[in-house]
Write an enzyme that holds these catalytic residues in place. Structure first.
Site, PDB file in Angstrom:
ATOM      1  N   SER A 690       0.749  -1.264  -0.084  1.00 32.03           N
ATOM      2  CA  SER A 690       0.059   0.043   0.186  1.00 32.03           C
ATOM      3  C   SER A 690       0.751   1.360  -0.115  1.00 32.03           C
ATOM      4  O   SER A 690       0.212   2.323  -0.046  1.00 32.03           O
ATOM      5  CB  SER A 690      -1.016   0.037   1.394  1.00 32.03           C
ATOM      6  OG  SER A 690      -0.301   0.031   2.377  1.00 32.03           O
ATOM      7  N   LYS A 733      -6.543   4.002   8.299  1.00 30.52           N
ATOM      8  CA  LYS A 733      -5.544   4.901   7.852  1.00 30.52           C
ATOM      9  C   LYS A 733      -6.178   6.102   7.571  1.00 30.52           C
ATOM     10  O   LYS A 733      -5.364   7.156   8.261  1.00 30.52           O
ATOM     11  CB  LYS A 733      -5.154   4.566   6.511  1.00 30.52           C
ATOM     12  CG  LYS A 733      -4.548   2.906   6.585  1.00 30.52           C
ATOM     13  CD  LYS A 733      -4.255   2.471   5.039  1.00 30.52           C
ATOM     14  CE  LYS A 733      -3.476   1.174   5.134  1.00 30.52           C
ATOM     15  NZ  LYS A 733      -3.322   0.736   3.484  1.00 30.52           N
TER      16      LYS A 733
END
Length: 822
Positions: A690, A733
Site C-alpha cells: 500500500s 488509515k
C-alpha cells in the site's frame, strides 16, 4: 597357556601383533570361548568377512560400537578392545545379507587403523591374561559357580548339561566368559567384562552381575505370586457372593434388591433420552446387576450409566425472542461491534418465525482485547441461554474433543459432552475460545475432530468415543474465537461464518473508556463515581501516549493504575472535593509518555511523502524519504521492509524509468545517480504493497527537485503501468490521518466503497481524493512553482514504456454513483 595363531608375530617390544579385518558389532559383545551366530548387512562388514574367509586361518576382529544407532561408524565410534574370532561358517542369504558363525579366541586391543576403503582393517596386539595364585583362583572359581547355581535355582530354563559343564571348568578365564555368555547382560556390562585389565576385577564384576540377575528373578517371581493370589481371592469373593444370593433366594428375600440398584433403575425409566441411548443403558444395567459390586468392571459400567443419565438429552433453555430487549442488552455490554450484533438479532428474528432452526456457527476473528469472548457472553444473556466456554489453546489430543474409548483406564467423554453436562441444557451458547491455538501430535488432530462438531449437516448425530452413541448438538449456538484465520485449517473455516472484529479506533476507545471502563475501575477501587471525573483530553492522552493496542485491555490497566493512585491519596490524606483527572495530571500519575505518535511535517519538502499504514493497533502515518546521489544507478531501500514492500519500490522505480521521457527529469537518471528510499523507524518491521504510490511520488519529487504537499497523505498499490490498486485497512488509515491533522487523503477509487465504514463526522472534515492512475496522484501531490511544469513540452516528450495509454476502467465522474450514507 594361551595359544597364539600364526598370524600374530612378536614385535620389537615382545608383544604379539597382527593385521586383521574388523567387523563392528551393535549391542552385542562376543567373548573368547563363545560360539555365536551373526547376521551381517552392512557392505563394509560383508567385505571384512569375505577378507577373513580368504585367509588361511579365517580370523577376524570383533569390536562393539559405542553408539549402536550409527549406521556408518567412524574410528572414534568403535571400542578399542574386542575379541579375535575365527569364522566357522559364512552363508549368503537371498536378501543380500550374510549369516555367519564365529568362535571367540582371544582378547585383543586395536593399536591403529590401516587405510582401506572397502572395510576396516586394524593392527592388533594380543592381551595376555594376568596370572593369579592358586588359592585365590580356586576361591573365585567357587564363587562364580555358586552364584551361577543359585541363579539356576530361580531360572529353570537353563539345562542341566550346561550347569554341569560350567561347574567342571577349572580355567578362571574360560569360566568367566563361558558363564557370562549364558546371560543377557547389557552391552556396556559385557564390554566392561572384556576390557578390564585385572582378571580378579572381572571375576568380581561377573559375580555382582549374576547376583543382580538373581535378585531380579526373585522379585519377578514375587510379583507373579502376588497377582495369582489376588486373582484367587477375587474368584473366592465371587463364589461367596453367589452363595449369599442363593441363600437369600431360598429364604424368600430375593425381591429386596439393593437400594442403590433400585434407585438407578428408576432413574433409567424416568429419564428422557433417545431410543438408542435407552436401549444401550438398559443393556448395561442388566450386565451391572450380574456383576460383583467390588469388581473393576462394575465400577466402569456404573460410571458409564451415570454419564448417560446425567446428560441433558432434551432439557432446553427457553429462548428469548424479544428483539428490542436483545438489542438493548447487546448495546449495554459492548460499544460498536455492529456486525456480530446484527447477526445475532437476525438469528433471533428467524427463530421467532420458524419453529426449528439449526444454531448458527459463528467465528469471531480479531486481535486480542477487542471483546470476542465477552460478545459470546452477551449473546447468551440476550438470547436467554446458558453460557459454556471451553478454551482450546494448547489442545493437541483428538480425545479432548471426542473422548476416550471405554477400554482405557480412567476414560471420560470429550470436553463437548462434559461441558453440556455442566450446563444442564442442550441448547447453550457454546464458546470455543482460541480455536486457532490448537496443535496436533501423534495422538491425533483436534481440529479434524471439530469438523463434525461444527458442521450443521453432521452435528445432529455427534458420536463421542466414550458414549459410543449419537448425540444431537444441532440446537447449540456455537461461537468460536480466533486471533488469525491463518492457523485455522481451511475445511474448518468452511464450516463457520467468519465475522471479523477489527481493532477499535481512537473514537471508539474513547467511548468505551467513558461509558464502561472508567466507571468500572472507579467502583472496583472503592471510589465514588461522582467524586472522580476524567476529562476527554485525559482519556485521549492515555489512549495515544500510554497504549498501543487493537483492544482496550492495556487502556483499562492504565485507567486502573490512575484510580489506584487516587485511592492511595484519599486513604492517606482524605479528600472530600471532586478530583478532576486532566491531560497534565495523567503524566503525573503514569509517568513519561510510553509511545510516540507520528507527526505532520512542518513544511513542504522535496522527496518526503506522508503515507498511511495499517497495524493491529490502528492506523499510523508512514513517512517515505528518498535521496539521489552521483553513482552508477544503484537502488537501495532501508527501514526493515518486507519483500512485498521492496517489490513495490522496484515497481515504482520501473514506472518512473518508463515515463522519464514525459517528466521534466533526466531520462538517463538511472545511469548517473544512485537512488535510496528509506522509511523511518527502522526497528519496526514494515511490509505490504500500500506504500507503492507514496514511494513513487517521493522518487519523482526527488528527481524533479519539486516539493510534495505536507498536508496530504496517500495510500495505494502501484503497477508497472501506473494503475493504482485498492488496499486494506482504509478506515484505520483515514482515522490516523485525521488524528495527525491531515485533511486531504488520496485513496484508490476502488476503495470508495469502504468509506461507508468511516463515521460521517470524520468524513465531513476531510477531502478524500479517489484516483485510478499515478498521473492523478502526481498532479495532486507535487507542488510546481508558477510558470514551471513537472512535464516536458509535448513536442519533446518520449514514452519508453512501450505500453498503450492507460485506461484503468475507472468510471467518469458523471457515471460514478454517489456514495450512500448508510
Amino acid at each position: 597357556m594361551i595359544h597364539i595363531p600364526k598370524i600374530f608375530k612378536n614385535s620389537e617390544s615382545g608383544e604379539s601383533e597382527a593385521v586383521l579385518p574388523l567387523l563392528p558389532l551393535r549391542d552385542i559383545v562376543v567373548f573368547p570361548y563363545m560360539v555365536s551366530p551373526l547376521f551381517v548387512g552392512r557392505t563394509k562388514s560383508i567385505n571384512a568377512l569375505s577378507e577373513a574367509m580368504n585367509q588361511e586361518e579365517k580370523y577376524i576382529f570383533l569390536a562393539t560400537q559405542s553408539n549402536p544407532g550409527e549406521d556408518h561408524p567412524k574410528q572414534k565410534d568403535i571400542n578399542r578392545i574386542g575379541t579375535v574370532a575365527k569364522v566357522l561358517q559364512m552363508l549368503r542369504l537371498p536378501d543380500g545379507t550374510v549369516k555367519t558363525v564365529v568362535e571367540g579366541k582371544h582378547r585383543a586391543r586395536i593399536v591403529n587403523f590401516e587405510y582401506n576403503e572397502s572395510f576396516f582393517k586394524v593392527n592388533l596386539e594380543i592381551l595376555e591374561e594376568p596370572e593369579i595364585n592358586e588359592s585365590e583362583e580356586e576361591a573365585y572359581i567357587r564363587n562364580v559357580v555358586d552364584a551361577f547355581q543359585h541363579y539356576t535355582e530361580q531360572n529353570k530354563n537353563i539345562s542341566k548339561d550346561t550347569i554341569e559343564s560350567i561347574s567342571n571348568i577349572t580355567d578362571p578365564v574360560q569360566l568367566l566368559y563361558t558363564t557370562a555368555a549364558q546371560f543377557s547382560f547389557k552391552a556396556k556390562d559385557n564390554q566392561k567384562l572384556l576390557e578390564t585389565d585385572s582378571l580378579t576385577e572381572r571375576l568380581t564384576y561377573l559375580i555382582e552381575l549374576i547376583n543382580q540377575e538373581t535378585i531380579i528373578l526373585q522379585t519377578d517371581q514375587k510379583i507373579k505370586n502376588r497377582i495369582k493370589k489376588q486373582m484367587e481371592q477375587s474368584q473366592k469373593n465371587y463364589y461367596l457372593n453367589e452363595q449369599i444370593r442363593a441363600i437369600k433366594k431360598e429364604m424368600g428375600e430375593d425381591e429386596s434388591e439393593d437400594d442403590e440398584l433400585k434407585e438407578l433403575e428408576e432413574r433409567i425409566e424416568n429419564k428422557e433420552m433417545s431410543d438408542e441411548a435407552k436401549e444401550k443403558v438398559r443393556h448395561e444395567f442388566s450386565k451391572l446387576k450380574k456383576m460383583t459390586p467390588m469388581s473393576a468392571e462394575a465400577t466402569v459400567t456404573r460410571n458409564y450409566i451415570d454419564w448417560i443419565l446425567s446428560l441433558p438429552w432434551y432439557e432446553k433453555s427457553e429462548i428469548s425472542e424479544d428483539l428490542e430487549t436483545a438489542e438493548k442488552i447487546l448495546d449495554e455490554d459492548h460499544y460498536g461491534l455492529e456486525r456480530p450484533k446484527e447477526r445475532i438479532v437476525e438469528y433471533l428474528a428467524v427463530q421467532s418465525l420458524v419453529q426449528k432452526i439449526r444454531g448458527p456457527i459463528l467465528c469471531l476473528v480479531g486481535p486480542p482485547g477487542v471483546g470476542k469472548t465477552s460478545v459470546a457472553k452477551s449473546v447468551a444473556r440476550a438470547t436467554g441461554r446458558e453460557f459454556v466456554r471451553q478454551s482450546l489453546g494448547g489442545v493437541r489430543d483428538e480425545a479432548e474433543i471426542r473422548g476416550h474409548r471405554r477400554t482405557y483406564i480412567g476414560a471420560m467423554p470429550g470436553k463437548i459432552i462434559q461441558s453440556l453436562r455442566k450446563a444442564g441444557v442442550n441448547n447453550p451458547v457454546f464458546c470455543l475460545d482460541e480455536v486457532d491455538k490448537m496443535s496436533m501430535d501423534f495422538r491425533g488432530d483436534p481440529s479434524a475432530a471439530l469438523l463434525e462438531v461444527l458442521d450443521p449437516e453432521q452435528n445432529y448425530a455427534f458420536n463421542d468415543h466414550y458414549l459410543d452413541m449419537d448425540y444431537d448438538l444441532s440446537d447449540i449456538l456455537f461461537i468460536t474465537t480466533a486471533n488469525t484465520l491463518y492457523d485455522i485449517p481451511a475445511p474448518l473455516q468452511d464450516r463457520m461464518e467468519i465475522i471479523r472484529l477489527p481493532g477499535y479506533t481512537e473514537y471508539e476507545k474513547y467511548n468505551i473508556a467513558e461509558l464502561f471502563l472508567v466507571p468500572k475501575q472507579i467502583r472496583l477501587n472503592g471510589l465514588d463515581v461522582e467524586k472522580v471525573k476524567f476529562s476527554k483530553n485525559a482519556i485521549y492522552t492515555v489512549i495515544r501516549n500510554y497504549t498501543r493496542e487493537a483492544g482496550v485491555r492495556n487502556l483499562e490497566r492504565e485507567i486502573a493504575s490512575i484510580c489506584r493512585k487516587i485511592a492511595r491519596r484519599i486513604a492517606k490524606h482524605g479528600q472530600d472535593r471532586v478530583i478532576h483527572v486532566n491531560s497534565r495530571s495523567v503524566e503525573k500519575f503514569l509517568g513519561p509518555n510510553q509511545y510516540r505518535r507520528s507527526q505532520l511535517e512542518e513544511k513542504d519538502l522535496v522527496g518526503i511523502v506522508t503515507g498511511l499504514a495499517w497495524t493491529q493497533f490502528g492506523g499510523e502515518l508512514l513517512h517515505v524519504e528518498s535521496a539521489i546521489m552521483p553513482g552508477k544507478g544503484d537502488f537501495s531501500v532501508t527501514g526493515k521492509l518486507g519483500d512485498v514492500m521492496k517489490e513495490s519500490a522496484r515497481a515504482a522505480i520501473s514506472y518512473v524509468r518508463s515515463r522519464s521521457g514525459q517528466f521534466n527529469i533526466d531520462p538517463q537518471f538511472y545511469e548517473k545517480f544512485d537512488i535510496h528510499i528509506h522509511v523511518p523507524e527502522g526497528a519496526t518491521p514494515k511490509d505490504g504493497p500500500s506504500a507503492g504510490i507514496a514511494m513513487c511520488t517521493s522518487i519523482i519529487s526527488t528527481l524533479a527537485k519539486l516539493p510534495v504537499r505536507k498536508d496530504m497523505a496517500m495510500t495505494g498499490e502501484i503497477t508497472l503501468r501506473g494503475r493504482v490498486l485498492p488496499v486494506g485497512g482504509l478506515k484505520e488509515k483515514i482515522l490516523a490521518a485525521h488524528r495527525a491533522g491531515i485533511r486531504k487523503v488520496v485513496i484508490p477509487w476502488e476503495n470508495e466503497k469502504d468509506l461507508r465504514e468511516i463515521p460521517n463526522s470524520i468524513l465531513k472534515q476531510m477531502e478524500i481524493l479517489s484516483v485510478s492512475h499515478m498521473d492523478e496522484v502526481i498532479d495532486q501531490a507535487i507542488l510546481v512553482e508558477e510558470g514551471g511544469s513537472l512535464y516536458r513540452p509535448p513536442e519533446s516528450r518520449e514514452d519508453f514504456s512501450g505500453l498503450p495509454p492507460h485506461d484503468s476502467g475507472k468510471p467518469k465522474d458523471t457515471d460514478r454513483p454517489a456514495i450512500a450514507d448508510i
